[in-house]
Design an enzyme around this catalytic site. Structure first.
Site, PDB file in Angstrom:
ATOM      1  N   GLY A   1      -6.280 -10.162   8.706  1.00  0.00           N
ATOM      2  CA  GLY A   1      -5.216  -9.850   7.752  1.00  0.00           C
ATOM      3  C   GLY A   1      -4.614  -8.496   8.088  1.00  0.00           C
ATOM      4  O   GLY A   1      -4.671  -8.037   9.235  1.00  0.00           O
ATOM      5  N   LEU A   2      -4.053  -7.835   7.087  1.00  0.00           N
ATOM      6  CA  LEU A   2      -3.375  -6.570   7.378  1.00  0.00           C
ATOM      7  C   LEU A   2      -4.338  -5.515   7.896  1.00  0.00           C
ATOM      8  O   LEU A   2      -4.027  -4.798   8.848  1.00  0.00           O
ATOM      9  CB  LEU A   2      -2.644  -6.070   6.132  1.00  0.00           C
ATOM     10  CG  LEU A   2      -1.402  -6.880   5.767  1.00  0.00           C
ATOM     11  CD1 LEU A   2      -0.732  -6.305   4.539  1.00  0.00           C
ATOM     12  CD2 LEU A   2      -0.416  -6.922   6.920  1.00  0.00           C
TER      13      LEU A   2
ATOM     14  N   GLY B   1      -7.493  -5.990   9.302  1.00  0.00           N
ATOM     15  CA  GLY B   1      -8.077  -6.410  10.572  1.00  0.00           C
ATOM     16  C   GLY B   1      -7.049  -6.525  11.686  1.00  0.00           C
ATOM     17  O   GLY B   1      -7.288  -6.097  12.817  1.00  0.00           O
TER      18      GLY B   1
ATOM     19  N   SER C   1       4.375 -12.304  -8.813  1.00  0.00           N
ATOM     20  CA  SER C   1       4.321 -10.895  -8.433  1.00  0.00           C
ATOM     21  C   SER C   1       4.505  -9.939  -9.604  1.00  0.00           C
ATOM     22  O   SER C   1       5.312 -10.172 -10.510  1.00  0.00           O
ATOM     23  CB  SER C   1       5.422 -10.610  -7.409  1.00  0.00           C
ATOM     24  OG  SER C   1       5.556  -9.226  -7.224  1.00  0.00           O
TER      25      SER C   1
ATOM     26  N   ARG D   1      -2.371  -2.917 -14.366  1.00  0.00           N
ATOM     27  CA  ARG D   1      -2.759  -4.316 -14.520  1.00  0.00           C
ATOM     28  C   ARG D   1      -3.880  -4.525 -15.529  1.00  0.00           C
ATOM     29  O   ARG D   1      -3.868  -5.499 -16.281  1.00  0.00           O
ATOM     30  CB  ARG D   1      -3.176  -4.873 -13.156  1.00  0.00           C
ATOM     31  CG  ARG D   1      -2.012  -4.983 -12.213  1.00  0.00           C
ATOM     32  CD  ARG D   1      -2.427  -5.354 -10.817  1.00  0.00           C
ATOM     33  NE  ARG D   1      -1.241  -5.537  -9.992  1.00  0.00           N
ATOM     34  CZ  ARG D   1      -1.265  -5.887  -8.726  1.00  0.00           C
ATOM     35  NH1 ARG D   1      -2.427  -6.068  -8.109  1.00  0.00           N
ATOM     36  NH2 ARG D   1      -0.152  -6.039  -8.041  1.00  0.00           N
TER      37      ARG D   1
END
Length: 667
Positions: free
Chosen positions: A43-44, A46, A285, A338
């Site tokens: 992913g971002l 790795g 989102s 959140r």
């Protein structure tokens, strides 16, 4: 118990990273050619780490269970990536990003790591623009920004609602260049089964070829785990269904401490659960909260009528709607963090004001935004007295240009037009702030084993601010790990190739095959999903948005019993020496059944409320989180001893020299 050393450099906050880089040992380019690094996950974190390390000259092997690195779950990130560029001129700075992140995490993260993250954030944007990432731009050609929860500035760079996808394609293109040069060997459709330790150091992995079932040995001088988070312990989450904790958990079993597992983020803006047969949840989102207003009916009878299908949300006049976030948190309104937004939604639904059939949903309404944008567009186009229809059409076009694919996705799933009928949303498990404990160098308690991105615990404290996951993943991979791992590898320039025909690799491979055989031979009656769903229900009901001591103790016992039953009665069809999706799931769920118990143990021991960890016994009179800084101002790192119930607690005391500890307020 021990007190852990985070190895944060001494000196002023703003100089720590620069001084560190000036003092570390380096590996010269000729020696880098003789050093191997394994990266788990593409992913971002790795993907960026693999591309950068290979560009520097190291020999890199990447492993992912997907058929392509570009299918990593980072691709699902929608809303944006934070960086303190201050293009808006609204008062942003590295310090403010640092402050917002520490405060957003409810003062449960390290100052040194978070300031470094803020400091390198601007470099990420420059790097990604150079790669061709199509960030949104405003009329003057500058990159556009929007705001996210928990901040008073606009610092979120975005590409419509597809930011994660575009950033991942940038990292993937950088990886592909190195694959083409022969500096990266990509092992797709491979799952890491264990870390191999030689002389106490991480020196390789055991992997399973998911197509042939073959068990393989791979050696390296260091191993980087960038395998994401563990949200799927809840079964229903916004994570990809393949997302799992296996790489991190197998490292934990080998001696890497697991930190703060109870810090899990419940995202407030997800499509509600629709039935018992659902297998995952869909995120809408957080960027939608820039323009969408969240509300429920003011009167119970209106909520009941909507649930019964006798009224529509559009039937309710403005004065009959409770915009509860704007009411409770006037300074931040719909853009509170959140954890705050999630608990507020749960509180309204628990009080009977929920709006879907299950009573577990609130509205996210774009009518005001469409009208506001429509009037503005009409006015700038010279239409000083536009009709309602014209205002709606112009406003809808603006909203569509900002969030079009998200609205399209919602309509496909729910079969309602969100431009005309408010979206229904409800909190769901999303991101995990806990993970493998790492020091300032991103090294775990196993020398030579590093963790990057969501797989580590280091930057977000008890709650992650929106758009900071992509920032941390790329900061770790592009700008932090390449320095810190070099300092470690500088001691390996004379080591030579690590052989795989040793007793350590023999032993690790035998443990892996024994575990697989045990799963295959259980011969029970129940599917893997049967156990995963049961675990998910325990986790959501007793370790979810709020927790208490009684239910956490029940959860610990119930998970232990479920795990015992799993190993006796799970049924894994097929064979181990071929492609077998059920076997893959079984291995992952076996790890979740251990992690779930440690999660509950961690939540039970932390007798305070902070960020995403909300203990019902510890709250203010108006229902906000009540921290206990005197007794719990530390990261809890757990050492594996054989059973999660016997895990040993180690503490990393959190030191705040630059920020005043105070009650978090968004009012």
């Amino acid at each position: 118990m021990s007190i852990l050393d985070s190895k944060i450099p001494k000196g002023p906050l703003e100089d720590k990273w620069s001084n560190y880089k000036n003092d570390i040992n380096l590996v010269n380019p000729a020696n880098k050619r003789n050093i191997d690094v394994i990266v788990i996950g593409t992913g971002l974190a790795g993907g960026s780490a693999a591309a950068t390390l290979a560009e520097l000259g190291y020999n890199v092997k990447t492993f992912c269970y997907q058929d392509s690195p570009r299918r990593a779950h980072s691709i699902a990130a929608q809303g944006g990536i934070n960086a303190a560029k201050n293009y808006q001129g609204d008062g942003d700075s590295s310090y403010r990003l640092f402050y917002d992140t520490i405060k957003g995490g409810d003062y449960r993260s390290r100052e040194g790591n978070v300031y470094r993250l803020a400091e390198v954030s601007g470099n990420i944007i420059d790097q990604c623009v150079a790669q061709g990432v199509p960030f949104a731009r405003e009329y003057g050609g500058m990159l556009d920004n929007r705001s996210f929860g928990g901040v008073l500035v606009s610092r979120t760079f975005y590409a419509k609602g597809q930011t994660g996808q575009q950033l991942l394609l940038g990292a993937y293109s950088a990886m592909n260049r190195q694959i083409n040069r022969g500096k990266i060997q990509a092992f797709n459709r491979h799952e890491m089964m264990d870390v191999v330790l030689v002389g106490g150091k991480a020196r390789g992995i055991i992997a399973r070829d998911m197509v042939t079932g073959a068990i393989e040995r791979h050696s390296a001088h260091a191993v980087v785990l960038a395998s994401g988070g563990y949200g799927n312990v809840f079964f229903l989450s916004t994570n990809a269904m393949g997302s799992n904790v296996m790489a991190a958990w197998r490292a934990h079993r080998r001696g890497a401490y697991f930190a703060n597992p109870c810090y899990t983020q419940i995202h407030p803006t997800c499509i509600p659960v629709s039935g018992d047969h659902q297998s995952k949840l869909t995120l809408m989102s957080e960027s939608l909260r820039n323009d969408g207003r969240i509300w429920v009916p003011k009167k119970l009878e209106d909520a009941e009528a909507i649930r019964a299908g006798k009224k529509k949300p559009t039937d309710l006049a403005e004065e009959d709607r409770d915009y509860y976030l704007e009411r409770r948190y006037p300074a931040f309104g719909n853009l509170v963090p959140r954890d705050v937004a999630s608990r507020a939604a749960k509180e309204r639904c628990d009080a009977g004001f929920g709006v879907n059939k299950t009573g577990e949903a609130v509205y996210l309404d774009f009518a005001s935004a469409i009208e506001r944008y429509g009037k503005e567009k009409a006015f700038t186009s010279g239409h000083k007295n536009p009709s309602k229809e014209e205002v709606y059409k112009l406003g809808k076009d603006v909203v569509e240009s900002k969030y079009g694919n998200l609205f399209q996705m919602y309509e496909k799933i729910v079969d309602q037009n969100p431009y005309k009928t408010p979206m229904m949303i409800y909190p769901a498990v999303h991101y995990t702030m806990g993970g493998l404990w790492v020091d300032y160098n991103l090294q775990t308690t196993i020398p030579g084993c590093y963790a990057a991105g969501e797989a580590n615990f280091s930057d977000h404290g008890a709650n992650r601010l929106g758009a900071s996951a992509l920032m941390q993943g790329l900061a770790d991979g592009y700008f932090v790990l390449p320095y810190t791992i070099g300092d470690y590898l500088s001691k390996d320039i004379r080591t030579g190739k690590i052989p795989t025909d040793t007793s350590e690799f023999d032993s690790a491979e035998k443990e892996v095959t024994d575990r697989i055989n045990k799963l295959m031979n259980a011969g029970g009656q129940h599917s893997v999903d049967f156990y995963h769903k049961k675990l998910g229900k325990i986790m959501w009901n007793k370790c979810g948005m709020s927790r208490n001591a009684v239910e956490l103790k029940e959860a610990i016992n119930e998970i232990a019993e479920l795990r015992e039953d799993f190993w006796k009665n799970v049924k894994v069809p097929g064979t181990a020496d071929t492609k077998n999706a059920e076997l893959e799931k079984a291995g992952r769920v076996a790890d979740f059944l251990e992690l779930g118990e440690l999660f509950a143990k961690d939540a039970l021991h932390r007798e305070e409320s902070c960020g995403g960890h909300f203990r019902e016994e510890y709250q203010t009179p108006d229902g906000e989180a009540l921290r206990d800084d005197e007794n719990f101002k530390y990261a809890a790192a757990w050492e594996y001893t054989g059973k999660p119930s016997d895990a040993i607690l180690h503490k990393e005391e959190l030191i705040f020299e630059n920020i005043e500890l105070k009650t978090r307020s968004y009012k």
